[in-house]
Scaffold this active site. Structure first.
Site, PDB file in Angstrom:
ATOM      1  N   LYS A 113     -70.379 103.468  66.666  1.00  7.42           N
ATOM      2  CA  LYS A 113     -70.159 102.570  67.803  1.00  7.42           C
ATOM      3  C   LYS A 113     -68.704 102.635  68.269  1.00  7.42           C
ATOM      4  O   LYS A 113     -67.842 103.173  67.577  1.00  7.42           O
ATOM      5  CB  LYS A 113     -70.539 101.138  67.427  1.00  7.42           C
ATOM      6  CG  LYS A 113     -69.721 100.546  66.290  1.00  7.42           C
ATOM      7  CD  LYS A 113     -70.211  99.150  65.942  1.00  7.42           C
ATOM      8  CE  LYS A 113     -69.373  98.559  64.813  1.00  7.42           C
ATOM      9  NZ  LYS A 113     -69.777  97.174  64.496  1.00  7.42           N
ATOM     10  N   MET A 117     -47.152 100.073  80.253  1.00  2.42           N
ATOM     11  CA  MET A 117     -48.518 100.542  80.339  1.00  2.42           C
ATOM     12  C   MET A 117     -48.630 102.030  80.027  1.00  2.42           C
ATOM     13  O   MET A 117     -49.589 102.473  79.399  1.00  2.42           O
ATOM     14  CB  MET A 117     -49.104 100.266  81.740  1.00  2.42           C
ATOM     15  CG  MET A 117     -50.570 100.642  81.872  1.00  2.42           C
ATOM     16  SD  MET A 117     -51.227 100.360  83.523  1.00  2.42           S
ATOM     17  CE  MET A 117     -51.225  98.567  83.593  1.00  2.42           C
ATOM     18  N   ARG A 176     -74.384  85.468  63.810  1.00  6.07           N
ATOM     19  CA  ARG A 176     -74.296  86.161  65.105  1.00  6.07           C
ATOM     20  C   ARG A 176     -75.721  86.295  65.657  1.00  6.07           C
ATOM     21  O   ARG A 176     -76.185  85.422  66.382  1.00  6.07           O
ATOM     22  CB  ARG A 176     -73.598  87.521  64.939  1.00  6.07           C
ATOM     23  CG  ARG A 176     -72.145  87.395  64.481  1.00  6.07           C
ATOM     24  CD  ARG A 176     -71.382  88.710  64.570  1.00  6.07           C
ATOM     25  NE  ARG A 176     -72.068  89.817  63.897  1.00  6.07           N
ATOM     26  CZ  ARG A 176     -71.517  91.015  63.684  1.00  6.07           C
ATOM     27  NH1 ARG A 176     -70.286  91.251  64.118  1.00  6.07           N
ATOM     28  NH2 ARG A 176     -72.178  91.961  63.055  1.00  6.07           N
ATOM     29  N   TYR A 233     -39.298  96.335  80.791  1.00  2.00           N
ATOM     30  CA  TYR A 233     -39.672  95.060  81.405  1.00  2.00           C
ATOM     31  C   TYR A 233     -39.146  93.883  80.589  1.00  2.00           C
ATOM     32  O   TYR A 233     -39.218  93.862  79.371  1.00  2.00           O
ATOM     33  CB  TYR A 233     -41.194  94.948  81.516  1.00  2.00           C
ATOM     34  CG  TYR A 233     -41.805  95.877  82.532  1.00  2.00           C
ATOM     35  CD1 TYR A 233     -41.548  95.732  83.886  1.00  2.00           C
ATOM     36  CD2 TYR A 233     -42.660  96.892  82.126  1.00  2.00           C
ATOM     37  CE1 TYR A 233     -42.116  96.580  84.819  1.00  2.00           C
ATOM     38  CE2 TYR A 233     -43.246  97.748  83.049  1.00  2.00           C
ATOM     39  CZ  TYR A 233     -42.973  97.586  84.401  1.00  2.00           C
ATOM     40  OH  TYR A 233     -43.538  98.429  85.317  1.00  2.00           O
TER      41      TYR A 233
END
Length: 383
Positions: A49, A324, A147, A276
């Site tokens: 997965k 990013m 779950r 940043y």
């Protein structure tokens, strides 16, 4: 449909983007072999997965098919469809919950369904009857995760209903451990006892014995009594242990190296902040390089002011806030040149950076580091 990073096998010479993953298929082969030997005679269902934990869903499934894995486990329907469309013929169990309108698609692609309630069993049985096929299901028992799945204390009615479905083949009954990677296995043993009670009842009512499975990576390593008929190795298949507490009873090695290159060199003067938010600056001249990787690739922003990389066999700190698409690395008075290799995960010389270290820097777990490596990062497979 989402492509789930269905990259072809390419050579390093063909890479366009300098930031890429190198995945060693021989390491994965050896990891699989060691797991299989450790759990024998239990079957093995590799869990692929989340893009095979970042390693590339289709290519890793092809390898598992080559290695004759007994089953493949994925999380969502789309992953199963993608594997079928790429020639994977192994049985595939979709571990996640289902919607009724998905059932015909499961049956069309011969995917095994997780049935988590009597209502869903009835839906599967009805649609299988309409399509004139037999649906393969694994019954999900909740022994302590809360779950999906029928609670262990309500399992008898669930199993009774499954036995009476005319268009369903119950291939398996399974549950999932919540804490099997921990040193304290008391809750895991409680879950195992609950699952055993369900198995004891199933043994009385099923003519054809289903596959019983509950063991994930932590249990494979620490609780051989939970192997039953099949085990589900996830993160350990890729050479990463589920936690620092887990006993390393099977030696596995990381199959993934994350690399980039230096694309820019500069000298940063005192009181000239980096990145940043202007969160880092130096009080003396330093040499620095820029590397084209960032949180858009899965190099997590939360590692800012903690992360390190390897250049020319030596570790250096990432400075300033991670952007990013780019990071800045302080190499102080050392030398580096455009095109120099940068190791984000992996080793060079005597220096090594692990998935576990990135997880510590990011304040998360190794699973999240691997599965967050973005699909824009090419996967390169080497033998």
């Amino acid at each position: 449909m989402n492509n789930y990073n269905n990259y072809p096998v390419i050579s390093i010479d063909e890479i366009i983007r300098p930031t890429h993953l190198v995945i060693d298929l021989n390491v994965l082969r050896e990891n699989f072999k060691r797991i299989k030997e450790h759990v024998y005679p239990a079957k093995v269902m590799p869990i692929l997965k989340a893009n095979a934990y970042g390693h590339g869903l289709v290519r890793i499934a092809q390898l598992m098919q080559e290695l004759k894995a007994d089953y493949i486990g994925v999380a969502v329907l789309e992953e199963g469809i993608l594997l079928r469309e790429n020639g994977i013929t192994l049985p595939i169990l979709v571990l996640g919950g289902i919607w009724g309108n998905q059932i015909p698609i499961f049956l069309k692609h011969n995917l095994t369904i997780t049935a988590s309630s009597i209502e869903k069993l009835n839906q599967v049985d009805e649609i299988a009857n309409q399509m004139n096929v037999k649906a393969k299901v694994h019954l999900k028992i909740d022994t302590g995760m809360e779950r999906i799945g029928v609670h262990y204390y309500n399992a008898k009615k669930f199993l009774d209903a499954a036995v009476n479905m005319k268009n369903i083949i119950v291939e398996g009954i399974y549950s999932h451990f919540a804490n099997s990677e921990k040193a304290d296995l008391s809750y895991t043993r409680l879950q195992l006892e609950r699952f055993q009670e369900v198995i004891n009842y199933a043994e009385k009512i099923f003519v054809e014995k289903p596959l019983y499975h509950i063991s994930n990576s932590g249990a494979i390593l620490q609780m051989p009594e939970a192997n039953f008929d099949m085990v589900r190795p996830g993160i350990m298949l890729y050479g990463v242990y589920p936690s620092s507490e887990t006993k390393k009873t099977v030696e596995v090695k990381p199959a993934l190296t994350w690399k980039s290159i230096v694309i820019y060199f500069k000298v940063i003067k005192p009181n000239h902040p980096v990145g940043y938010g202007s969160t880092w600056q130096t009080d003396h001249n330093v040499r620095a390089v820029t590397v084209p990787v960032g949180y858009g690739d899965g190099y997590m922003r939360s590692m800012s002011h903690k992360a390190e990389v390897i250049i020319r066999g030596k570790r250096y700190p990432v400075v300033g806030t991670i952007s990013m698409d780019q990071i800045v690395v302080n190499i102080e008075n050392d030398s580096a040149y455009n095109g120099d290799e940068v190791i984000l995960i992996g080793s060079n010389g005597n220096s090594k950076i692990t998935v576990e270290e990135l997880a510590e820097w990011a304040g998360t777990i190794p699973y999240e580091i691997l599965t967050n490596i973005n699909t824009r990062v090419p996967r390169v497979y080497v033998e």
